[in-house]
Design an enzyme around this catalytic site. Structure first.
Site, PDB file in Angstrom:
ATOM      1  N   ASP A 106       0.824  -1.219   0.000  1.00 44.72           N
ATOM      2  CA  ASP A 106       0.000   0.000   0.000  1.00 44.72           C
ATOM      3  C   ASP A 106       0.855   1.265   0.000  1.00 44.72           C
ATOM      4  O   ASP A 106       0.475   2.283   0.543  1.00 44.72           O
ATOM      5  CB  ASP A 106      -0.943   0.003   1.209  1.00 44.72           C
ATOM      6  CG  ASP A 106      -0.209  -0.083   2.533  1.00 44.72           C
ATOM      7  OD1 ASP A 106       1.029  -0.248   2.525  1.00 44.72           O
ATOM      8  OD2 ASP A 106      -0.870   0.022   3.572  1.00 44.72           O
ATOM      9  N   LYS A 157       4.232   1.044  15.923  1.00 40.70           N
ATOM     10  CA  LYS A 157       3.247   2.010  16.437  1.00 40.70           C
ATOM     11  C   LYS A 157       3.666   2.568  17.807  1.00 40.70           C
ATOM     12  O   LYS A 157       3.039   2.320  18.831  1.00 40.70           O
ATOM     13  CB  LYS A 157       1.849   1.367  16.541  1.00 40.70           C
ATOM     14  CG  LYS A 157       1.380   0.604  15.299  1.00 40.70           C
ATOM     15  CD  LYS A 157       0.893   1.521  14.182  1.00 40.70           C
ATOM     16  CE  LYS A 157       0.269   0.756  13.038  1.00 40.70           C
ATOM     17  NZ  LYS A 157       1.191   0.064  12.133  1.00 40.70           N
ATOM     18  N   ASP A 215       2.296   6.104   2.225  1.00 38.39           N
ATOM     19  CA  ASP A 215       1.361   5.001   2.470  1.00 38.39           C
ATOM     20  C   ASP A 215      -0.019   5.532   2.070  1.00 38.39           C
ATOM     21  O   ASP A 215      -0.468   6.534   2.614  1.00 38.39           O
ATOM     22  CB  ASP A 215       1.438   4.638   3.971  1.00 38.39           C
ATOM     23  CG  ASP A 215       0.412   3.604   4.410  1.00 38.39           C
ATOM     24  OD1 ASP A 215      -0.720   3.629   3.903  1.00 38.39           O
ATOM     25  OD2 ASP A 215       0.736   2.783   5.275  1.00 38.39           O
TER      26      ASP A 215
HETATM   27  N1  GDD Z   1      -1.534 -11.346   2.979  1.00 38.49           N
HETATM   28  C1  GDD Z   1      -1.730 -10.558   4.030  1.00 38.49           C
HETATM   29  N2  GDD Z   1      -2.277 -11.094   5.162  1.00 38.49           N
HETATM   30  N3  GDD Z   1      -1.399  -9.246   3.948  1.00 38.49           N
HETATM   31  C2  GDD Z   1      -1.623  -8.470   5.042  1.00 38.49           C
HETATM   32  C3  GDD Z   1      -2.181  -8.964   6.233  1.00 38.49           C
HETATM   33  C4  GDD Z   1      -2.524 -10.362   6.288  1.00 38.49           C
HETATM   34  O1  GDD Z   1      -3.028 -10.881   7.289  1.00 38.49           O
HETATM   35  N4  GDD Z   1      -2.262  -7.933   7.121  1.00 38.49           N
HETATM   36  C5  GDD Z   1      -1.782  -6.838   6.506  1.00 38.49           C
HETATM   37  N5  GDD Z   1      -1.407  -7.152   5.235  1.00 38.49           N
HETATM   38  C6  GDD Z   1      -0.799  -6.255   4.244  1.00 38.49           C
HETATM   39  C7  GDD Z   1      -1.629  -4.985   4.004  1.00 38.49           C
HETATM   40  O2  GDD Z   1      -2.479  -5.178   2.875  1.00 38.49           O
HETATM   41  C8  GDD Z   1      -0.558  -3.951   3.722  1.00 38.49           C
HETATM   42  O3  GDD Z   1      -0.193  -3.931   2.342  1.00 38.49           O
HETATM   43  C9  GDD Z   1       0.646  -4.434   4.514  1.00 38.49           C
HETATM   44  O4  GDD Z   1       0.399  -5.803   4.812  1.00 38.49           O
HETATM   45  C10 GDD Z   1       0.875  -3.645   5.812  1.00 38.49           C
HETATM   46  O5  GDD Z   1      -0.319  -3.663   6.574  1.00 38.49           O
HETATM   47  P1  GDD Z   1      -1.001  -2.305   7.069  1.00 38.49           P
HETATM   48  O6  GDD Z   1      -2.246  -2.689   7.788  1.00 38.49           O
HETATM   49  O7  GDD Z   1      -1.114  -1.321   5.971  1.00 38.49           O
HETATM   50  O8  GDD Z   1       0.057  -1.830   8.160  1.00 38.49           O
HETATM   51  P2  GDD Z   1       0.437  -0.357   8.599  1.00 38.49           P
HETATM   52  O9  GDD Z   1       0.412   0.579   7.474  1.00 38.49           O
HETATM   53  O10 GDD Z   1      -0.392  -0.012   9.798  1.00 38.49           O
HETATM   54  O11 GDD Z   1       1.975  -0.559   9.097  1.00 38.49           O
HETATM   55  C11 GDD Z   1       2.908  -1.220   8.272  1.00 38.49           C
HETATM   56  O12 GDD Z   1       3.391  -0.368   7.251  1.00 38.49           O
HETATM   57  C12 GDD Z   1       4.147   0.774   7.705  1.00 38.49           C
HETATM   58  C13 GDD Z   1       4.586   1.530   6.471  1.00 38.49           C
HETATM   59  O13 GDD Z   1       3.483   1.931   5.731  1.00 38.49           O
HETATM   60  C14 GDD Z   1       4.090  -1.707   9.157  1.00 38.49           C
HETATM   61  O14 GDD Z   1       4.898  -2.552   8.360  1.00 38.49           O
HETATM   62  C15 GDD Z   1       4.911  -0.542   9.692  1.00 38.49           C
HETATM   63  O15 GDD Z   1       6.049  -1.021  10.375  1.00 38.49           O
HETATM   64  C16 GDD Z   1       5.364   0.352   8.539  1.00 38.49           C
HETATM   65  O16 GDD Z   1       6.044   1.501   9.061  1.00 38.49           O
HETATM   66 MG    MG Z   2      -0.298   0.568   5.530  1.00 34.28          MG
END
Ligand code: GDD
Ligand code: MG
Length: 366
Positions: A106, A157, A215
């Site tokens: 994303d 987080k 993001d």
């Molecule tokens: N296949 C799969 N299965 N993908 C998943 C799952 C799951 O259960 N859960 C989340 N994802 C995918 C989401 O679609 C997304 O592309 C990515 O993993 C990260 O999940 P987010 O829910 O968007 O996390 P975030 O944005 O709160 O935090 C993550 O991204 C940040 C940067 O944008 C973390 O990796 C942070 O450490 C990072 O800084």
């Molecule tokens: Mg994200």
């Protein structure tokens, strides 16, 4: 080089855009969002991508197919239930090489992956995280580094009192396959909360990247990403299409109005007399805009129909939506696919209208 992209999240914060379309294939400017990631990966020599899908996986496969259009071999893995970021990559283990990239699906970025891989090799790391500076790290994974670029601490987080650096994990990792040994099979696991902290002091490094990074998880960020592509603040093929004039009006569009760059108007659009499109507007294919309507800082998706004397400012209009005459949509409002808004309404203040909703003439002004 191989990459696994995690696209299994439900994209709840982008609703109603993601109510009917999986987040990776939500259109951004002129192509599905994930195409930007594939083009970026291709530029850095990736030719083999495993898509780790969950929610609406068939919808992703239908749009992207086998990847031939991107010069990449694309394979899809579907978890039986969401396993979290660690569980998902573990689930794809049988398809993964000795060394691979792991990417959150994303993110819009033009970060230098080749330099990241080079640093990974030179340092002999087991994992190298791309890092980027942001103003508010609280929604991300905070990373504290040592002078030799090894990670001193990874805090997913962080709470406000824990924030003492602006460096966060950009969601792009180079990993050695043996990192997967730290993840249990068939169980939910967060790589950020359960694996990275255990790798600290044991081969986890950070690569401080520069360039563009965003993001795109919320409507505001979706609009920001749109504007940055149109302004060419991020290196993308879509932006290059706009050329030096920052404007692309498809030859198959019919306009009796004005277009103000940066803007993109897709094929089959019809723009009425005296209408003004731009600056910072995207009309997807087959959008119809009535006379004297003004659209700026907004995205109107495929086949939507906007009436006469409307004003759209800083909003997103879903595919096939209909907007009656003299209606204003503004302030970050998002209309879902097929929504129908009658004449003389004012939709503002971050309103989100879900697919299936029909509003009569003059129903709201908030
Ligand atoms: N296949 C799969 N299965 N993908 C998943 C799952 C799951 O259960 N859960 C989340 N994802 C995918 C989401 O679609 C997304 O592309 C990515 O993993 C990260 O999940 P987010 O829910 O968007 O996390 P975030 O944005 O709160 O935090 C993550 O991204 C940040 C940067 O944008 C973390 O990796 C942070 O450490 C990072 O800084
Ligand atoms: Mg994200």
């Amino acid at each position: 080089m191989q990459a696994v992209i995690l696209v299994g999240g439900e994209g709840t914060r982008l609703r109603p855009l993601t109510s009917t379309v999986p987040k990776p294939v939500v259109p951004l400017v002129d192509r599905p969002f994930i195409a930007y990631m594939l083009e970026w990966l291709r530029r850095h020599g990736v030719d083999d991508v495993v898509m780790s899908c969950g929610f609406l996986a068939a919808g992703v496969r239908n749009v992207l197919g086998d990847g031939a259009a991107y010069g990449i071999q694309l394979r899809y893995v579907e978890e039986p239930r969401p396993l979290g970021t660690g569980g998902a990559v573990k689930f794809a283990e049988s398809l993964l090489d000795e060394r691979f990239l792991m990417l959150n699906g994303d993110v819009l970025t033009d970060l230098d992956l080749s330099a990241q891989v080079a640093q990974h090799e030179a340092s002999g790391a087991r994992g190298t995280l791309a890092l980027i500076g942001v103003e508010d790290p609280s929604a991300y994974g905070l990373v504290r580094l040592r002078d030799d670029s090894s990670v001193r601490e990874f805090l997913e987080k962080p709470s406000p009192d824990q924030i003492d650096t602006n460096l966060i994990s950009a969601g792009a990792y180079v990993l050695e396959r043996d990192v997967l040994d730290l993840i249990p099979s068939g169980q939910a696991c967060s790589i950020e909360r359960e694996v990275f902290p255990r790798l600290v002091g044991d081969g986890l490094y950070g690569f401080v990247g520069d360039g563009y990074w965003l993001d795109i998880g919320t409507p505001d960020r979706y609009l920001q990403a749109t504007f940055d592509i149109l302004e060419r603040n991020v290196q993308t093929a879509a932006g290059e299409r706009l050329g030096a004039g920052f404007l692309a009006v498809d030859a198959g569009a019919e306009s009796q109005g004005r277009t103000i760059p940066p803007a993109l108007v897709g094929p089959g659009c019809r723009i009425g007399a005296g209408a003004r499109i731009g600056a910072l507007a995207v009309l997807a294919p087959d959008v119809s805009v009535g006379p004297r309507t003004e659209i700026e800082q907004s995205v109107v998706l495929r086949g939507a129909d906007v009436g006469a004397d409307c004003r759209l400012s800083y909003c997103i209009v879903g595919a096939g939506a209909r907007i009656g005459d003299r209606t204003h949509v503004e302030g970050g409002a998002v209309l879902g696919e097929g929504v129908s808004i009658g004449a003389d309404n004012v939709i503002a203040a971050g309103a989100r209208i879900f697919p299936g909703v029909t509003l009569p003439d003059g129903a709201i002004s908030f």
